[in-house]
Scaffold this active site. Structure first.
Site, PDB file in Angstrom:
ATOM      1  N   GLY A 183      17.463 -10.061   3.120  1.00 16.21           N
ATOM      2  CA  GLY A 183      16.615 -10.539   1.872  1.00 16.21           C
ATOM      3  C   GLY A 183      15.253 -11.428   2.433  1.00 16.21           C
ATOM      4  O   GLY A 183      14.656 -12.334   1.800  1.00 16.21           O
ATOM      5  N   ALA A 184      14.732 -11.273   3.741  1.00 16.93           N
ATOM      6  CA  ALA A 184      13.837 -11.834   4.387  1.00 16.93           C
ATOM      7  C   ALA A 184      12.597 -11.257   4.427  1.00 16.93           C
ATOM      8  O   ALA A 184      11.587 -11.466   5.068  1.00 16.93           O
ATOM      9  CB  ALA A 184      14.338 -12.600   5.614  1.00 16.93           C
ATOM     10  N   GLY A 185      12.538  -9.967   4.084  1.00 15.44           N
ATOM     11  CA  GLY A 185      11.430  -9.266   4.226  1.00 15.44           C
ATOM     12  C   GLY A 185      11.453  -8.268   5.492  1.00 15.44           C
ATOM     13  O   GLY A 185      10.440  -7.838   5.743  1.00 15.44           O
ATOM     14  N   LEU A 186      12.731  -8.123   6.088  1.00 14.82           N
ATOM     15  CA  LEU A 186      12.487  -7.406   7.346  1.00 14.82           C
ATOM     16  C   LEU A 186      13.331  -6.132   7.116  1.00 14.82           C
ATOM     17  O   LEU A 186      13.857  -5.468   7.963  1.00 14.82           O
ATOM     18  CB  LEU A 186      13.032  -8.380   8.481  1.00 14.82           C
ATOM     19  CG  LEU A 186      12.504  -9.757   8.937  1.00 14.82           C
ATOM     20  CD1 LEU A 186      12.892 -10.308   9.910  1.00 14.82           C
ATOM     21  CD2 LEU A 186      10.878  -9.537   9.135  1.00 14.82           C
ATOM     22  N   SER A 187      13.510  -5.849   6.078  1.00 13.27           N
ATOM     23  CA  SER A 187      14.235  -4.771   5.553  1.00 13.27           C
ATOM     24  C   SER A 187      15.681  -4.237   6.148  1.00 13.27           C
ATOM     25  O   SER A 187      15.779  -3.537   6.706  1.00 13.27           O
ATOM     26  CB  SER A 187      13.309  -3.500   6.048  1.00 13.27           C
ATOM     27  OG  SER A 187      13.570  -2.328   5.031  1.00 13.27           O
ATOM     28  N   SER A 188      16.573  -5.481   5.771  1.00 15.09           N
ATOM     29  CA  SER A 188      17.947  -5.336   5.957  1.00 15.09           C
ATOM     30  C   SER A 188      18.379  -4.084   5.070  1.00 15.09           C
ATOM     31  O   SER A 188      19.286  -3.592   5.580  1.00 15.09           O
ATOM     32  CB  SER A 188      18.756  -6.474   5.791  1.00 15.09           C
ATOM     33  OG  SER A 188      18.791  -6.788   4.450  1.00 15.09           O
ATOM     34  N   ASP A 200       9.678   1.409   4.705  1.00 12.63           N
ATOM     35  CA  ASP A 200      11.057   0.904   5.278  1.00 12.63           C
ATOM     36  C   ASP A 200      11.701   1.845   6.014  1.00 12.63           C
ATOM     37  O   ASP A 200      12.178   1.913   7.207  1.00 12.63           O
ATOM     38  CB  ASP A 200      11.662  -0.002   4.320  1.00 12.63           C
ATOM     39  CG  ASP A 200      10.759  -1.376   3.872  1.00 12.63           C
ATOM     40  OD1 ASP A 200       9.656  -1.413   4.194  1.00 12.63           O
ATOM     41  OD2 ASP A 200      11.421  -2.067   2.863  1.00 12.63           O
ATOM     42  N   THR A 257       0.977  -1.236  -0.109  1.00 14.60           N
ATOM     43  CA  THR A 257      -0.025   0.053   0.143  1.00 14.60           C
ATOM     44  C   THR A 257       0.989   1.188   0.078  1.00 14.60           C
ATOM     45  O   THR A 257       0.499   2.401  -0.336  1.00 14.60           O
ATOM     46  CB  THR A 257      -1.053  -0.037   1.186  1.00 14.60           C
ATOM     47  OG1 THR A 257      -0.392  -0.350   2.385  1.00 14.60           O
ATOM     48  CG2 THR A 257      -1.978  -1.012   1.054  1.00 14.60           C
ATOM     49  N   ASP A 258       2.170   1.148   0.518  1.00 15.22           N
ATOM     50  CA  ASP A 258       2.987   2.424   0.542  1.00 15.22           C
ATOM     51  C   ASP A 258       3.036   3.063  -0.813  1.00 15.22           C
ATOM     52  O   ASP A 258       3.106   4.386  -0.934  1.00 15.22           O
ATOM     53  CB  ASP A 258       3.975   2.209   1.459  1.00 15.22           C
ATOM     54  CG  ASP A 258       5.065   1.328   0.749  1.00 15.22           C
ATOM     55  OD1 ASP A 258       4.680   0.488  -0.060  1.00 15.22           O
ATOM     56  OD2 ASP A 258       6.577   1.217   1.148  1.00 15.22           O
TER      57      ASP A 258
HETATM   58  P1  ADP Z   1      15.566  -7.068   2.745  1.00 16.30           P
HETATM   59  O1  ADP Z   1      15.416  -5.556   2.772  1.00 16.30           O
HETATM   60  O2  ADP Z   1      13.983  -7.512   2.670  1.00 16.30           O
HETATM   61  O3  ADP Z   1      16.437  -7.542   3.504  1.00 16.30           O
HETATM   62  P2  ADP Z   1      16.634  -6.450   0.065  1.00 16.30           P
HETATM   63  O4  ADP Z   1      16.811  -7.456  -0.869  1.00 16.30           O
HETATM   64  O5  ADP Z   1      15.894  -5.637   0.075  1.00 16.30           O
HETATM   65  O6  ADP Z   1      15.935  -7.472   1.327  1.00 16.30           O
HETATM   66  O7  ADP Z   1      17.825  -6.275   0.753  1.00 16.30           O
HETATM   67  C1  ADP Z   1      19.083  -7.174   0.837  1.00 16.30           C
HETATM   68  C2  ADP Z   1      20.418  -6.655   0.572  1.00 16.30           C
HETATM   69  O8  ADP Z   1      20.813  -5.362   1.039  1.00 16.30           O
HETATM   70  C3  ADP Z   1      21.533  -7.775   0.602  1.00 16.30           C
HETATM   71  O9  ADP Z   1      21.339  -8.407  -0.486  1.00 16.30           O
HETATM   72  C4  ADP Z   1      22.665  -6.686   0.630  1.00 16.30           C
HETATM   73  O10 ADP Z   1      23.049  -6.397  -0.796  1.00 16.30           O
HETATM   74  C5  ADP Z   1      22.260  -5.581   1.470  1.00 16.30           C
HETATM   75  N1  ADP Z   1      22.433  -5.696   2.704  1.00 16.30           N
HETATM   76  C6  ADP Z   1      21.801  -5.901   3.792  1.00 16.30           C
HETATM   77  N2  ADP Z   1      22.094  -5.664   5.039  1.00 16.30           N
HETATM   78  C7  ADP Z   1      23.802  -5.755   4.574  1.00 16.30           C
HETATM   79  C8  ADP Z   1      24.890  -5.602   5.255  1.00 16.30           C
HETATM   80  N3  ADP Z   1      24.764  -5.820   6.518  1.00 16.30           N
HETATM   81  N4  ADP Z   1      26.001  -5.448   4.812  1.00 16.30           N
HETATM   82  C9  ADP Z   1      26.006  -5.691   3.336  1.00 16.30           C
HETATM   83  N5  ADP Z   1      24.843  -5.560   2.602  1.00 16.30           N
HETATM   84  C10 ADP Z   1      23.723  -5.577   3.385  1.00 16.30           C
HETATM   85 MG    MG Z   2      14.810  -4.313   1.248  1.00 16.82          MG
END
Ligand code: ADP
Ligand code: MG
Length: 363
Positions: free
Chosen positions: A104-109, A154, A18-19
């Site tokens: 890459g798990a949908g928890l917004s790394s 996010d 929705t965002d």
């Molecule tokens: P999500 O945001 O759901 O985790 P994304 O595909 O949007 O998935 O983002 C994941 C990507 O962000 C990773 O493949 C990597 O490129 C980058 N990333 C996330 N955290 C780190 C980290 N701690 N160090 C380096 N890259 C990172």
């Molecule tokens: Mg992401």
């Protein structure tokens, strides 16, 4: 002298896809963090290293032709560039990154990485940046430099998260309401540990479908379409656009109502909205998958569960579950065993607290 800055990952309780349609989302920042240690450099170079990757990367701050390399470093470089041309000139620095946000798990790394780097770079260059500006700059980096056309959820929640609370955000006006989570429940995240091929391309495709549906209905975005308007005019839309719009329009209304229910302490009603959201994402938006559906089904069979749904963009990743505190251990044990039995995969199950957004770590 080095300084350290942290930004959290997030889980969305309801309001999925929705965002970018200028609707409502209802996420919480969670106790997984990306932390950046930053040390100033005398030259005009930024050097990046991450505990998660063997490769390091240096880039000059003054390269206006910089292009994405399709590497993890794009997120940080994109943020540096976006800060630079948003009126926050930067000085050189070494950034050392570590994180416990599942990737890459949908928890917004990705937002946790952008926001922690953005805050670190701005602060080390002597800028006090507002949370909203930081969120905007990080969104621009992900949209323009990384090339992922995500909405602002996010980055917004990674900067604005509040302890023990979820944030009802209006993605059009960026007005938000902090809603305290009842102390009797826990946010339990189940990671299916799968990520399907479609995840990246389908996201941008869904976004295009929504924009096309809005255009055909003569509005700026699907946020402008009420349920009544949709009932009247949806027949003119192609079948796929109709389905996509049905999800988005229903989900925007559902999210506002769900947040009201939670604010009023009505967990049963909130859980019902979570279930409706999952069904809509599965049937109409078509972004769920067998593993997510299974995880939701297993959760719903457990005692003490108010609601369960897929969270994040879909095609794998996680479910979010609202579980009464006394049942959390049993939930964890039984859902993990049943998921493993059915799929052969050991899931990740995280019992989370809602936390504050990005900040400097002071010791
Ligand atoms: P999500 O945001 O759901 O985790 P994304 O595909 O949007 O998935 O983002 C994941 C990507 O962000 C990773 O493949 C990597 O490129 C980058 N990333 C996330 N955290 C780190 C980290 N701690 N160090 C380096 N890259 C990172
Ligand atoms: Mg992401």
């Amino acid at each position: 002298m080095s300084r350290s800055f942290s930004a959290p990952g997030r889980v969305n309780l309801i309001g999925e896809h929705t965002d970018y349609n200028e609707g409502f989302v209802f996420p919480a920042a969670i106790g997984f963090f990306t932390t950046v240690e930053i040390t100033p450099r005398p030259d005009r170079t930024v050097h990046l290293e991450s505990e998660h990757y063997p490769d390091t990367f240096s880039f000059p701050l003054d390269d206006s032709d910089a292009r994405a390399r399709h590497s993890w470093t794009d997120y940080a470089q994109g943020v540096a560039l976006a800060l630079h041309h948003s009126g926050y000139p930067l000085t050189g620095a070494n950034l050392s990154i570590r994180s416990d946000v599942p990737m890459g798990a949908g928890l917004s790394s990705s937002a946790a990485l952008e926001v922690s780097c953005g805050l670190a770079l701005a602060a080390a260059s002597g800028h006090a940046i507002s949370r909203l500006d930081l969120a905007r700059v990080c969104l621009e980096a992900e949209n323009e430099f990384v090339g992922m056309r995500c909405g602002i959820m996010d980055q917004f929640v990674s900067t604005h998260g509040r302890e023990d609370s979820a944030i009802l955000l209006d993605c059009r006006s960026l007005e938000y309401r902090v809603i305290h989570l009842p102390a009797s429940v826990r946010l339990v995240i189940c990671n299916t540990m799968v990520k399907h091929q479609l995840a990246g391309s389908a996201y941008n495709e869904r976004r295009r479908d929504c924009e096309a549906a809005a255009r055909q209905m003569g509005v700026r975005s699907l946020r402008d379409v009420t349920a009544a308007m949709f009932a009247e005019s949806s027949a003119a839309l192609p079948a796929r656009a109709q389905l996509r719009a049905r999800h988005v329009i229903g989900e925007i209304e559902r999210t506002e109502r769900a947040a009201e229910a939670l604010a009023a302490g009505d967990l049963t009603l909130f859980g019902r909205y979570m279930h409706e959201s999952h069904e809509s994402l599965r049937e109409a938006y078509e972004v769920s998958c067998a593993e997510l559906d299974l995880m939701v089904e297993l959760a719903r069979a457990q005692p003490g569960v108010h609601g369960s749904r897929m969270t994040g963009a879909g095609f794998g990743g996680c479910t979010i579950n609202l579980v009464d505190a006394p049942y959390v251990n049993q939930f964890r044990r039984e859902v993990a065993a049943a998921y493993r039995e059915a799929t052969g995969i050991i899931p990740g199950i995280y019992v989370c607290r809602a936390v504050e957004g990005a900040h400097e770590i002071t010791t």
